[in-house]
Design an enzyme around this catalytic site. Structure first.
Site, PDB file in Angstrom:
ATOM      1  N   SER A  93      77.031  14.684   8.945  1.00  0.00           N
ATOM      2  CA  SER A  93      75.983  14.137   8.088  1.00  0.00           C
ATOM      3  C   SER A  93      74.867  13.474   8.876  1.00  0.00           C
ATOM      4  CB  SER A  93      76.560  13.179   7.050  1.00  0.00           C
ATOM      5  OG  SER A  93      77.720  12.568   7.477  1.00  0.00           O
ATOM      6  N   GLU A 111      72.679  20.546   1.989  1.00  0.00           N
ATOM      7  CA  GLU A 111      71.577  20.518   2.954  1.00  0.00           C
ATOM      8  C   GLU A 111      71.883  21.561   4.028  1.00  0.00           C
ATOM      9  OE1 GLU A 111      69.319  16.408   3.893  1.00  0.00           O
ATOM     10  OE2 GLU A 111      71.489  16.197   3.838  1.00  0.00           O
ATOM     11  N   ASN A 169      70.226  11.421   3.770  1.00  0.00           N
ATOM     12  CA  ASN A 169      70.806  10.178   4.278  1.00  0.00           C
ATOM     13  C   ASN A 169      69.798   9.367   5.074  1.00  0.00           C
ATOM     14  OD1 ASN A 169      73.209  10.548   3.021  1.00  0.00           O
ATOM     15  ND2 ASN A 169      74.304  11.324   4.812  1.00  0.00           N
TER      16      ASN A 169
END
Ligand code: COA
Length: 694
Positions: free
Chosen positions: A407, A440, A478
């Protein structure tokens, strides 16, 4: 005759075909064509008319691209009424979707035939609208108010069989040739001397106080600031009190009122973005690689969720774990996920068994030698990831794709550590991965275009919305999240309470505020992130020391029963014991009160400013990629379109002015995005950038 509506004769039957690809949308030319066809039918010696849609569906609805522009004649409600007033019978034969205006055209006909693949629905509320061409008046005259109240506020639809059961259609068609089935039905009606049968002439549906009360209570709760669902109920209510013409006028009045709302504009922005987000020049015309066998490395929550998503879409999965115990545990998690799918009615028990038969859980990487794609979902540590990629590099066949679910880590570095950087890509799923819609697709510099194309094709197969992102810490979502979370921490230091902030953010339309979200995810996650960033942190950055203190007390949120809230089951009440920790962090920093609007503006400005940096740096290619990311991964209210659309709506100039003002007190946090400054200087908007990129 019109290009988009054909009129032909088959003996006594006038066949009227709507041919306006791709979805036979009811733009001005189609409305005019239908109007003229009804006139021609009235004048010639045909005895019955049959309305059909050409291609894969009947009619996909009003032409959404006309919404927001001045309406042009003939209007759709008048067109439907014009068809209904035909002096000779009119039949609609429906295959595929008949949505919104499409359903209303079918309701304007006197008889309705549904092929097996037909679907009837009113999706207007999803665009911030209600049915606008008599649907809310005619449907309840056929079905009673119950089915209309189930469908219209939800934007729902029903199958052909369900439509027959509730009385929306008269007959199911045999076979798969809609024209043949429609002609046969028309001939049969003719032979039986079937009369004209306008739905609008049927008696008003009975008022059912209980049903309206229940629907209003349900949607007052569910709509979370969205206005259209409750207005759809008002329109159905009108059908019980007014004759058709009056009811259609009342419906139209509500429809036009909603047409002027920012919610309508936001939802239509989101509708078109859903389709634009996967249109990227870099993959245009590029064939994706075949993917049938998927390897997943790591069987924790994330890996098991990814495996579940792949299995549910028909792929075969080989999951690699460290040892047999961990492999068994992963299998249990996946079985549990599938149990959930059975409970939600998404899978039958027999299908569950067949689905699990496509799963292999093993400990040896050699099992991946045939895999077309491997998705790594192990611990977030560069060393660990590189080890996994070295193993994948050694066993996987040439042309296989090596993906990481990291991430935030540098995927360029991961790619360069292999002998095949062109085959490496990031696939960032959101937890729970078999439920959350966002994917994503993070594309490092060296990735081959057909690898990116494969990632987008995979997302589609998994039923996910893919957004292209570039490599940076946190990618699109994020990274922006980290900044608006930072804004929330600053608000706390300046005097707002966590609960005030949560309440203001929920009032804005998000399902949860940032602190509730933290409690749900686990406050250890934020702590770990702060630890990770500590070495590179700028000394001017704010550290939420109270959150570190909470971590050290073992207040990790829902899982320990205590965080920003204390929990009795899932329901939380504010945990006042947090306040002394916050007071300590505030020290003698000046405090003030904040209104919910001030909180929202501060939080949103931080989100938009960071998003503008993300676009300016090319991490997101267009503002719309940010909007889609926040909608599908972060609970941003769809009716607001997305943060960039919201920013355009409130005005970029004012936002930038506020950011500059706040920068006086906190110049480190509030560094205006160069792209935002440029757009304001040039008098342009994020929407302009979307258009230029198209
Ligand atoms: N008006 C204008 N354009 C429309 C449209 C409409 N009602 N419905 C679909 N389109 C466009 C899409 O934008 C897309 O355009 P693109 O190829 O340039 O991206 C194209 O038609 C195909 O649509 P898509 O959704 O990809 O096709 P599909 O076969 O997956 O689904 C529908 C077809 C009709 C089910 C789906 O498009 C849909 O739900 N449309 C909206 C229906 C609606 O809300 N109607 C009510 C209006 S009041």
């Amino acid at each position: 005759m019109s290009d988009v509506v054909r009129y032909e004769r088959e003996g006594p039957v006038a066949v009227i075909t709507v041919a306006n690809p791709p979805v036979n949308a009811l733009g001005q030319a189609v409305r005019q064509g239908l109007w003229d066809a009804a006139d021609r039918f009235a004048e010639d010696d045909a005895q019955i008319a049959l309305i059909l849609g050409e291609g894969r569906l009947f009619i996909g609805g009003a032409d959404i691209s006309e919404f927001g522009k001045p309406p042009t004649r003939p209007f759709l409600p008048d067109t439907c009424t014009h068809i209904e007033r035909s002096p000779k019978p009119v039949v609609a034969a429906v295959h595929g979707p008949a949505l919104g205006g499409g359903c209303e055209v079918a309701l304007g006909a006197h008889y309705r035939l549904a092929m097996k693949d037909a679907r009837f629905g009113f999706p207007e509320v999803k665009l911030g609208l209600i049915p606008g061409a008599g649907g809310s008046q005619r449907m309840p005259r056929l079905t009673g108010v119950g089915p209309a109240l189930d469908m219209m506020p939800a934007g729902g639809s029903v199958s052909a069989e369900e439509a027959l059961r509730i009385g929306l259609v008269d007959r199911l068609g045999e076979g798969d040739d809609v024209r043949a089935a429609g002609l046969a039905y028309a001939q049969e009606l003719l032979a039986a001397g079937a009369p004209v049968r306008p739905v609008g002439a049927l008696p008003r549906p009975a008022y059912d106080a209980e049903a309206f009360e229940a629907a209003r209570a349900l949607w007052a709760r569910k709509a979370r600031g969205e206005v259209a669902p409750l207005r759809a109920i008002d329109a159905v209510d009108a059908a019980t009190k007014m004759d058709l013409d009056q009811g259609v006028q009342e419906e139209r009045r509500i429809f036009l009122e909603l047409m002027e709302t920012p919610q309508r504009a936001g939802l239509i922005h989101a509708f078109f973005n859903d389709r634009k987000v996967s249109k990227l020049p870099e993959i245009d015309g590029i064939a994706p690689r075949d993917v049938a066998q998927v390897g997943v490395i790591g069987g924790g929550t994330m890996g098991a969720g990814i495996a579940t998503a792949c299995l549910l879409s028909g792929l075969s999965v080989t999951l690699i774990e460290r040892d047999d115990t961990a492999a068994d545990k992963a299998r249990q998690t996946i079985t549990g996920n599938l149990d959930g799918a059975v409970k939600r009615g998404k899978l039958t028990e027999a299908q569950q068994e067949a689905t699990l038969a496509r799963l292999q859980t093993v400990t040896d990487y050699a099992a991946l030698s045939d895999a077309d794609l491997a998705i790594e979902a192990v611990f977030e540590d560069m060393g660990v990831k590189k080890e996994v990629f070295a193993q994948l590099d050694a066993v996987m066949k040439p042309g296989a794709i090596l993906a990481t679910n990291t991430s935030y880590l540098d995927i360029d570095a991961i790619a360069q550590s292999t002998s095949r950087a062109a085959d490496v890509i990031g696939l960032h799923f959101f937890s729970p991965a078999h439920v959350m819609k966002l994917l994503e697709v993070v594309v490092p510099d060296a990735t081959a275009p057909d690898v990116t194309a494969t990632a987008f094709a995979l997302a589609k197969r998994l039923g996910k919305v893919a957004v292209r992102a570039g490599v940076c810490d946190g990618f699109i979502g994020n990274r922006i999240l980290a900044t608006y979370r930072g804004a929330a921490d600053r608000l706390i230091l300046d005097g707002a309470s966590p609960w005030e902030i949560d309440a203001a953010i929920k009032a804005f339309g998000l399902p949860m505020g940032p602190f509730e979200m933290g409690d749900l995810a686990g406050l250890d996650i934020g702590y770990m992130t702060r630890q990770r960033k500590a070495a590179t942190r700028d000394p001017r950055d704010v550290v939420p020391t109270w959150a570190d203190a909470m971590y050290h007390k073992g207040w990790l949120g829902q899982k320990t029963g205590q965080g920003y809230y204390t929990y009795d089951g899932r329901k939380g009440t504010p945990n006042e014991a947090v306040m002394p920790l916050i007071e300590e962090a505030r020290g003698n920093r000046p405090q003030r009160g904040f209104t919910p609007e001030e909180i929202q503006r501060f939080y949103m400005a931080a989100m938009v400013n960071e998003a503008a940096k993300v676009v300016g740096e090319g991490i997101a290619q267009r503002p719309l990629d940010v909007d889609v990311t926040l909608l599908y991964g972060y609970g941003f209210p769809r009716w607001r379109g997305g943060p960039m659309h919201w920013a355009d709506t409130v005005g970029l100039g004012g936002l930038l002015a506020d950011i500059r003002l706040w920068a006086d007190a906190d110049p480190y946090f509030w560094q205006p995005a160069p792209l935002l400054e440029r757009l304001v200087a040039e008098g342009r908007s994020f929407a302009d950038l979307n258009t230029e990129a198209a």
